[in-house]
Design an enzyme around this catalytic site. Structure first.
Site, PDB file in Angstrom:
ATOM      1  N   LYS A 281     -13.781  35.920 -18.652  1.00  0.00           N
ATOM      2  CA  LYS A 281     -12.952  36.221 -19.817  1.00  0.00           C
ATOM      3  C   LYS A 281     -13.280  37.640 -20.253  1.00  0.00           C
ATOM      4  CE  LYS A 281     -11.749  34.825 -24.481  1.00  0.00           C
ATOM      5  NZ  LYS A 281     -11.911  33.834 -25.546  1.00  0.00           N
TER       6      LYS A 281
ATOM      7  N   ARG B 132      -4.758  36.000 -32.037  1.00  0.00           N
ATOM      8  CA  ARG B 132      -5.586  36.146 -33.242  1.00  0.00           C
ATOM      9  C   ARG B 132      -4.713  36.145 -34.490  1.00  0.00           C
ATOM     10  NH1 ARG B 132      -9.859  40.594 -30.687  1.00  0.00           N
ATOM     11  NH2 ARG B 132     -10.570  39.231 -29.001  1.00  0.00           N
TER      12      ARG B 132
ATOM     13  N   LYS C 109     -15.657  42.141 -29.353  1.00  0.00           N
ATOM     14  CA  LYS C 109     -16.296  41.035 -28.644  1.00  0.00           C
ATOM     15  C   LYS C 109     -16.968  41.493 -27.342  1.00  0.00           C
ATOM     16  CE  LYS C 109     -13.437  37.404 -30.745  1.00  0.00           C
ATOM     17  NZ  LYS C 109     -12.782  36.077 -30.533  1.00  0.00           N
TER      18      LYS C 109
ATOM     19  N   GLU D 135     -20.539  35.280 -12.801  1.00  0.00           N
ATOM     20  CA  GLU D 135     -20.205  34.252 -13.793  1.00  0.00           C
ATOM     21  C   GLU D 135     -19.726  32.967 -13.095  1.00  0.00           C
ATOM     22  OE1 GLU D 135     -20.635  34.056 -16.933  1.00  0.00           O
ATOM     23  OE2 GLU D 135     -20.786  36.075 -17.761  1.00  0.00           O
TER      24      GLU D 135
ATOM     25  N   LYS E 161      -9.123  35.137 -17.333  1.00  0.00           N
ATOM     26  CA  LYS E 161      -8.321  35.423 -18.524  1.00  0.00           C
ATOM     27  C   LYS E 161      -8.551  36.852 -18.965  1.00  0.00           C
ATOM     28  CE  LYS E 161      -8.077  34.042 -23.319  1.00  0.00           C
ATOM     29  NZ  LYS E 161      -8.704  33.307 -24.371  1.00  0.00           N
TER      30      LYS E 161
ATOM     31  N   SER F 223      -1.517  35.531 -24.811  1.00  0.00           N
ATOM     32  CA  SER F 223      -0.509  35.789 -25.845  1.00  0.00           C
ATOM     33  C   SER F 223       0.144  37.170 -25.721  1.00  0.00           C
ATOM     34  CB  SER F 223      -1.149  35.632 -27.226  1.00  0.00           C
ATOM     35  OG  SER F 223      -2.268  36.494 -27.362  1.00  0.00           O
TER      36      SER F 223
HETATM   37  C1  PBG Z   1     -11.160  32.484 -28.623  1.00  0.00           C
HETATM   38  C2  PBG Z   1      -9.967  32.497 -27.749  1.00  0.00           C
HETATM   39  C3  PBG Z   1      -9.113  33.586 -27.623  1.00  0.00           C
HETATM   40  C4  PBG Z   1      -8.077  33.177 -26.795  1.00  0.00           C
HETATM   41  C5  PBG Z   1      -8.325  31.863 -26.409  1.00  0.00           C
HETATM   42  N1  PBG Z   1      -9.521  31.458 -26.999  1.00  0.00           N
HETATM   43  C6  PBG Z   1      -9.113  34.901 -28.292  1.00  0.00           C
HETATM   44  C7  PBG Z   1     -10.330  35.709 -28.334  1.00  0.00           C
HETATM   45  O1  PBG Z   1     -11.239  35.573 -27.515  1.00  0.00           O
HETATM   46  O2  PBG Z   1     -10.400  36.512 -29.260  1.00  0.00           O
HETATM   47  C8  PBG Z   1      -6.920  34.063 -26.435  1.00  0.00           C
HETATM   48  C9  PBG Z   1      -5.692  33.412 -25.951  1.00  0.00           C
HETATM   49  C10 PBG Z   1      -4.487  34.269 -25.952  1.00  0.00           C
HETATM   50  O3  PBG Z   1      -4.510  35.483 -26.269  1.00  0.00           O
HETATM   51  O4  PBG Z   1      -3.431  33.726 -25.616  1.00  0.00           O
HETATM   52  N2  PBG Z   1     -12.325  31.940 -28.194  1.00  0.00           N
END
Ligand code: PBG
Length: 325
Positions: free
Chosen positions: A196, A206, A218, A234, A249, A275
């Site tokens: 991720k 968000r 992050k 990982e 992701k 998203s």
């Molecule tokens: C948070 C989480 C995120 C997403 C899924 N779980 C956002 C982040 O890490 O800030 C993002 C999913 C998306 O953008 O569609 N743990």
């Protein structure tokens, strides 16, 4: 021209093209991420994700019924938690009567065959908007694991099929696996957010959850977009710790990482079409700048071609409608 090899022969008619098609999209591959709200009879559209709504549980059950009719039977719910219930330790995340476990129970009661993959991370419940405990600006790894395990256990008790740790803390897959097994949840799976990345493409998500970090970014837990070998590290760790699926992701800027995990692992690989990737296509399509449906299908197919077995996508319902034809 005297050409022995003419690849265009295999593209001559639609039936021939179908015969030689290497990859296919199917509704069976989709997991649909959905946003759940407190209350009743509520639906509000997420401005940065046209066509995607946050729904209260009652309305979401109708939405799930419509999706099941289209063949979409796996969902990844995310809760929109009221700011007043957020605290430093994400206490609400393991409240068995909280919005999320209650929602899981309702879905499983109404649709026993539906598969729920539930997200484990502190951010939707954290007053700091981070995925772990914040101490003096630092995100604590080991102390966070206990909260993640409590959250995962409540989700399993409520009926979750697949636990999806999205927090990127070290050691969380093994820690959660052990907690689930100790409590008799040997049959609950773990889909690890393995690779991720610290990505700009999570912005609309968000917005949907009001979960943006209150300070900083992050980057001390999510991966550097410049790295690919690190994804293999990982993957190795998650596999050793007992993950049943590995996820990459975002998807589109990381198709090489999907391919690399596919080539190095025997586990099913999932891609999260996030998203911001959804928002880009929708925005361009709304402006008449691209054909949104074709661009959507092309991107989803690209993820399959890269080696994804499973795709988490906000396009799941729309793509299912088109695939049904
Ligand atoms: C948070 C989480 C995120 C997403 C899924 N779980 C956002 C982040 O890490 O800030 C993002 C999913 C998306 O953008 O569609 N743990």
């Amino acid at each position: 021209m005297n050409l022995t090899r003419r690849p265009r022969r295999n593209r001559r008619t639609e039936v021939i093209r179908n015969l030689v098609q290497e990859n296919h999209l199917s509704v069976n591959d989709f997991i649909y991420p959905i946003f759940v709200l407190e209350g009743e009879n509520k639906a509000n559209e997420i401005t940065s994700m046209p066509g995607i709504f946050r729904y209260s549980t009652d309305k979401m059950l109708d939405e799930i019924a419509a999706c099941v009719d289209l063949g979409v039977k796996a969902f990844a719910p995310f809760p929109n938690i009221d700011e007043s219930k957020k605290d430093r330790f994400a206490t609400e995340s393991y409240n068995p009567e909280g919005l999320f476990p209650s929602f899981i129970r309702e879905v499983k009661r109404n649709f026993p065959e539906v598969v729920l993959m539930t997200d484990v991370a502190m951010d939707p419940y954290s007053s700091d908007g981070h995925d772990g405990i914040v101490d003096n600006g630092e995100i604590l790894n080991d102390a966070t694991l206990e909260i993640l395990a409590k959250m995962a256990l409540e989700q399993a008790r409520a009926g979750a099929d697949i636990i999806g740790p999205s927090d990127m803390m070290d050691g969380r897959v093994g820690f959660i696996r052990e907690r689930l097994d100790q409590n008799g949840f040997q049959n609950v799976s773990i889909m690890s957010y393995t690779a991720k990345y610290a990505s700009a493409f999570y912005g609309p998500f968000r917005d949907a959850l009001d979960s943006a970090p209150k300070f900083g970014d992050k980057k001390t837990y999510q991966m550097n977009p410049a790295n690919s070998r690190e994804a293999l590290l990982e993957a190795e760790l998650d596999t050793a710790e007992g993950a049943d699926y590995l996820m990459v992701k975002p998807a589109l800027a990381y198709l090489d990482v999907i391919k690399s995990l596919r080539d190095h692992s025997h586990l099913p690989i999932a891609a999260y079409n996030v998203s911001g990737e959804y928002a880009m296509i929708k925005a361009a399509a709304q402006n008449g700048w691209i054909n949104g449906e074709k661009a959507m299908l092309e991107c989803l197919l690209g993820m399959k071609r890269a080696g994804a077995d499973i795709i988490l996508t906000y396009f799941a319902k729309e793509a299912a409608q088109l695939l049904k034809g």
